[in-house]
Design an enzyme around this catalytic site. Structure first.
Site, PDB file in Angstrom:
ATOM      1  CB  CYS A 134      37.245  29.849  90.599  1.00 26.01           C
ATOM      2  SG  CYS A 134      36.732  28.481  89.623  1.00 26.01           S
ATOM      3  CG  HIS A 149      40.146  30.784  86.944  1.00 21.28           C
ATOM      4  ND1 HIS A 149      40.590  30.390  88.090  1.00 21.28           N
ATOM      5  CD2 HIS A 149      39.253  29.755  86.665  1.00 21.28           C
ATOM      6  CE1 HIS A 149      40.000  29.513  88.781  1.00 21.28           C
ATOM      7  NE2 HIS A 149      39.292  29.080  87.519  1.00 21.28           N
ATOM      8  CD  GLU A 173      43.348  32.700  88.830  1.00 24.55           C
ATOM      9  OE1 GLU A 173      43.193  31.502  89.328  1.00 24.55           O
ATOM     10  OE2 GLU A 173      42.593  33.522  88.455  1.00 24.55           O
TER      11      GLU A 173
END
Length: 233
Positions: free
Chosen positions: A88, A177, A179
């Site tokens: 990001c 994202h 994660e």
């Protein structure tokens, strides 16, 4: 022992499923927190560099003093051929650091679950191959509008913006994202203010979808973590 240096910009944006998976694999994850006053090093003494997301934009060097050193570190690390991953904001910092451009998306913020749409290059890429069509978490207002010379798009968001890119032989940026857990995303919704294309109750819709797809999202995050870890051997 394999070691990864992670640059984290704020408490609400940790390494999540990526860091969890690397630790499971026996990889040491060392985190630098510029927001807490940690010094971003001039050189990476680790086996890889990962730069996470954050609410600031890629040009706010004066407001966030660690951003300029992070961009310098990204340039040096990519040039040295050390495995590098930007997530990001990290993806956007990579773009700016290497000569590209980041802008506020004129189509508005990209939020919630968005399918990962791989380009032909992405379909055969070491990091993303096999992940096309999977749901990916997004929450970004800025996008890389011009890739640096030599970079190539690996995935394209529905609005046409770059969803993932390869910035060098061992350097990747992902606008999504991999994660982010539902719990991390819920933290981002504190003080949520909808944009014109969003509803006031959008966070509830997004979080319900993420919770229902938790296992699939974790699997995707782990897949990215595993593919990146293979670059370290």
């Amino acid at each position: 022992m394999t070691r990864v240096l992670v640059v984290q910009h704020e408490p609400e944006a940790p390494g999540g499923w990526l860091a969890e998976r690397w630790v499971e694999r026996g990889i040491v994850v060392d985190t630098v927190r510029g927001d807490l006053g940690d010094t971003v090093p001039d050189r990476v003494a680790h086996d890889a560099l990962v730069v996470l997301g954050g609410a600031m934009n890629a040009y706010e060097d004066e407001a966030f003093a660690w951003l300029a050193p992070t961009k310098a570190l990204l340039r040096d690390t990519v040039a040295a051929g050390i495995p590098t991953l930007g997530v990001c904001l990290g993806h956007q910092l990579l773009g700016v650091a290497l000569g590209g451009k980041v802008v506020l998306n004129p189509r508005g913020r990209t939020s919630g679950l968005v399918p990962l749409s791989l380009t032909a290059a992405g379909e055969s890429d070491e990091l993303l191959a096999g992940l096309g069509g999977r749901d990916a978490v997004h929450y970004n207002g800025d996008v890389v509008s011009r890739l640096p010379a030599g970079a190539r798009s690996l995935a394209t968001a529905p609005d046409g913006s770059v969803q993932a890119a390869r910035f060098g032989p061992r350097a990747w940026g992902v606008q999504f994202h991999p994660e982010t857990t539902p719990e991390i995303f819920k933290g981002w919704m504190t003080g949520f203010s909808p944009e014109p294309q969003e509803r006031p109750d959008s966070p509830t819709t997004w979080l319900t979808a993420m919770e229902s797809r938790r296992d699939a999202l974790r699997t995707t995050g782990y897949a990215v973590a595993d593919a990146f870890a293979r670059q370290l051997t």
